[in-house]
Design an enzyme around this catalytic site. Structure first.
Site, PDB file in Angstrom:
ATOM      1  N   ASP A   7       0.871  -1.179   0.000  1.00  0.00           N
ATOM      2  CA  ASP A   7       0.000   0.000   0.000  1.00  0.00           C
ATOM      3  C   ASP A   7       0.910   1.232   0.000  1.00  0.00           C
ATOM      4  OD1 ASP A   7       0.900   0.351   2.600  1.00  0.00           O
ATOM      5  OD2 ASP A   7      -1.085   0.323   3.524  1.00  0.00           O
ATOM      6  N   HIS A   8       0.312   2.401   0.196  1.00  0.00           N
ATOM      7  CA  HIS A   8       1.100   3.639   0.174  1.00  0.00           C
ATOM      8  C   HIS A   8       2.131   3.678   1.293  1.00  0.00           C
ATOM      9  CE1 HIS A   8      -2.541   3.993   2.514  1.00  0.00           C
ATOM     10  NE2 HIS A   8      -1.989   4.946   3.229  1.00  0.00           N
ATOM     11  N   CYS A  63       3.474  -2.744   3.998  1.00  0.00           N
ATOM     12  CA  CYS A  63       2.562  -1.643   4.309  1.00  0.00           C
ATOM     13  C   CYS A  63       3.299  -0.783   5.337  1.00  0.00           C
ATOM     14  CB  CYS A  63       1.200  -2.136   4.781  1.00  0.00           C
ATOM     15  SG  CYS A  63       1.176  -3.038   6.338  1.00  0.00           S
ATOM     16  N   GLY A  64       2.601   0.076   6.017  1.00  0.00           N
ATOM     17  CA  GLY A  64       3.309   0.943   6.952  1.00  0.00           C
ATOM     18  C   GLY A  64       4.009   0.159   8.045  1.00  0.00           C
ATOM     19  N   GLY A  66       3.676  -3.458   8.127  1.00  0.00           N
ATOM     20  CA  GLY A  66       3.779  -4.853   7.697  1.00  0.00           C
ATOM     21  C   GLY A  66       2.700  -5.718   8.324  1.00  0.00           C
ATOM     22  N   HIS A  96      11.207 -22.604   9.526  1.00  0.00           N
ATOM     23  CA  HIS A  96      10.237 -23.233  10.439  1.00  0.00           C
ATOM     24  C   HIS A  96       8.789 -23.122   9.966  1.00  0.00           C
ATOM     25  CE1 HIS A  96      13.061 -23.029  14.198  1.00  0.00           C
ATOM     26  NE2 HIS A  96      13.639 -23.572  13.147  1.00  0.00           N
ATOM     27  N   ASN A  97       8.434 -21.964   9.389  1.00  0.00           N
ATOM     28  CA  ASN A  97       7.026 -21.736   9.011  1.00  0.00           C
ATOM     29  C   ASN A  97       6.801 -21.896   7.523  1.00  0.00           C
ATOM     30  OD1 ASN A  97       7.667 -18.918  11.010  1.00  0.00           O
ATOM     31  ND2 ASN A  97       6.614 -20.728  11.800  1.00  0.00           N
ATOM     32  N   HIS A 131       8.429 -29.444  11.629  1.00  0.00           N
ATOM     33  CA  HIS A 131       7.806 -28.189  11.190  1.00  0.00           C
ATOM     34  C   HIS A 131       6.728 -28.442  10.142  1.00  0.00           C
ATOM     35  CE1 HIS A 131      10.804 -26.153  13.522  1.00  0.00           C
ATOM     36  NE2 HIS A 131      11.768 -26.770  12.858  1.00  0.00           N
ATOM     37  N   ARG A 134       3.506 -29.293  11.862  1.00  0.00           N
ATOM     38  CA  ARG A 134       2.843 -28.104  12.417  1.00  0.00           C
ATOM     39  C   ARG A 134       2.150 -27.290  11.326  1.00  0.00           C
ATOM     40  NH1 ARG A 134       8.219 -27.400  16.126  1.00  0.00           N
ATOM     41  NH2 ARG A 134       7.641 -29.038  17.604  1.00  0.00           N
TER      42      ARG A 134
HETATM   43  C1  RB5 Z   1      -1.772   3.032   6.152  1.00  0.00           C
HETATM   44  O1  RB5 Z   1      -1.800   4.310   6.642  1.00  0.00           O
HETATM   45  C2  RB5 Z   1      -1.374   2.061   7.249  1.00  0.00           C
HETATM   46  O2  RB5 Z   1      -2.420   1.905   8.155  1.00  0.00           O
HETATM   47  C3  RB5 Z   1      -0.993   0.740   6.660  1.00  0.00           C
HETATM   48  O3  RB5 Z   1       0.056   0.917   5.762  1.00  0.00           O
HETATM   49  C4  RB5 Z   1      -0.511  -0.327   7.615  1.00  0.00           C
HETATM   50  O4  RB5 Z   1       0.471   0.147   8.456  1.00  0.00           O
HETATM   51  C5  RB5 Z   1      -1.543  -1.080   8.331  1.00  0.00           C
HETATM   52  O5  RB5 Z   1      -1.254  -2.078   9.007  1.00  0.00           O
END
Ligand code: RB5
Length: 144
Positions: A7-8, A63-64, A66, A96-97, A131, A134
C-alpha cells in the site's frame, strides 16, 4: 517468480526491494500500488491470487507496519505471511514456518534492513520434519 506489492505506507520500501531484486536478476511481478493511497487488503488479495493460481511461487508485501497486509494475506488458506524486521526472523520463518509471503513495514525498518531480510528469506530453505507437521495443522485445524 516473486509477487511484490504494497500500500502507500510500504510503497517506498517496495520500490527499493524491486531494485534490489533486479540487481540480483530475480524476476518479480508488481501488483501495486504506484504510490497512491489504497487499502492493504486489496493489495494482499492481488498478491495472494498470483501465488494461489501458480503464477508466482512466493511474495513480498509491505505496508506501513507490515502488520495489516500480513493479517490480510493470512486470511487465505495456503498462505503463510510473516512480518519480520530482522534477518534472523526472516531466515527462521522460512526454515520453520515455510512462510510464502514476507511482510515488512516501510515505516518501521530502513532500506538496508529490508534488503537484508529479503536476502535471508530467499536464501533459507524449509527445514521440514516436525515443522511440516505443524504447518499441516495450520491448514487442517481451522475450527475449535
Ligand atoms: C496506512 O496508513 C497504514 O495503516 C498501513 O500501511 C498499515 O500500516 C496497516 O497495518
Amino acid at each position: 517468480m516473486i509477487v511484490i506489492g504494497s500500500d502507500h505506507g510500504g510503497y517506498r520500501l517496495k520500490e527499493v526491494l524491486k531494485a534490489h531484486l533486479t540487481s540480483q536478476n530475480i524476476s518479480f511481478l508488481d501488483v501495486g500500488c504506484t504510490g497512491e493511497a489504497c487499502d492493504y487488503p486489496d493489495i494482499a488479495a492481488k498478491a495472494v491470487q498470483k501465488i494461489l493460481d501458480g503464477t508466482c511461487s512466493e511474495g513480498i508485501l509491505c505496508c506501513g507496519t507490515g502488520i495489516g497486509i500480513s493479517i490480510a494475506a493470512n486470511r487465505y488458506p495456503g498462505i503463510r505471511a510473516a512480518v519480520v524486521s530482522d534477518p534472523l526472523a526472516a531466515t527462521l520463518t522460512k526454515q520453520h514456518n515455510n512462510a510464502n509471503i514476507l511482510c515488512m513495514g516501510g515505516r518501521m525498518i530502513g532500506e538496508e534492513m529490508g534488503k537484508a531480510c529479503v536476502d535471508a528469506w530467499l536464501h533459507a530453505s524449509f527445514a521440514g520434519g516436525r515443522h511440516a507437521i505443524r504447518i499441516d495443522k495450520l491448514e487442517k485445524e481451522r475450527t475449535l
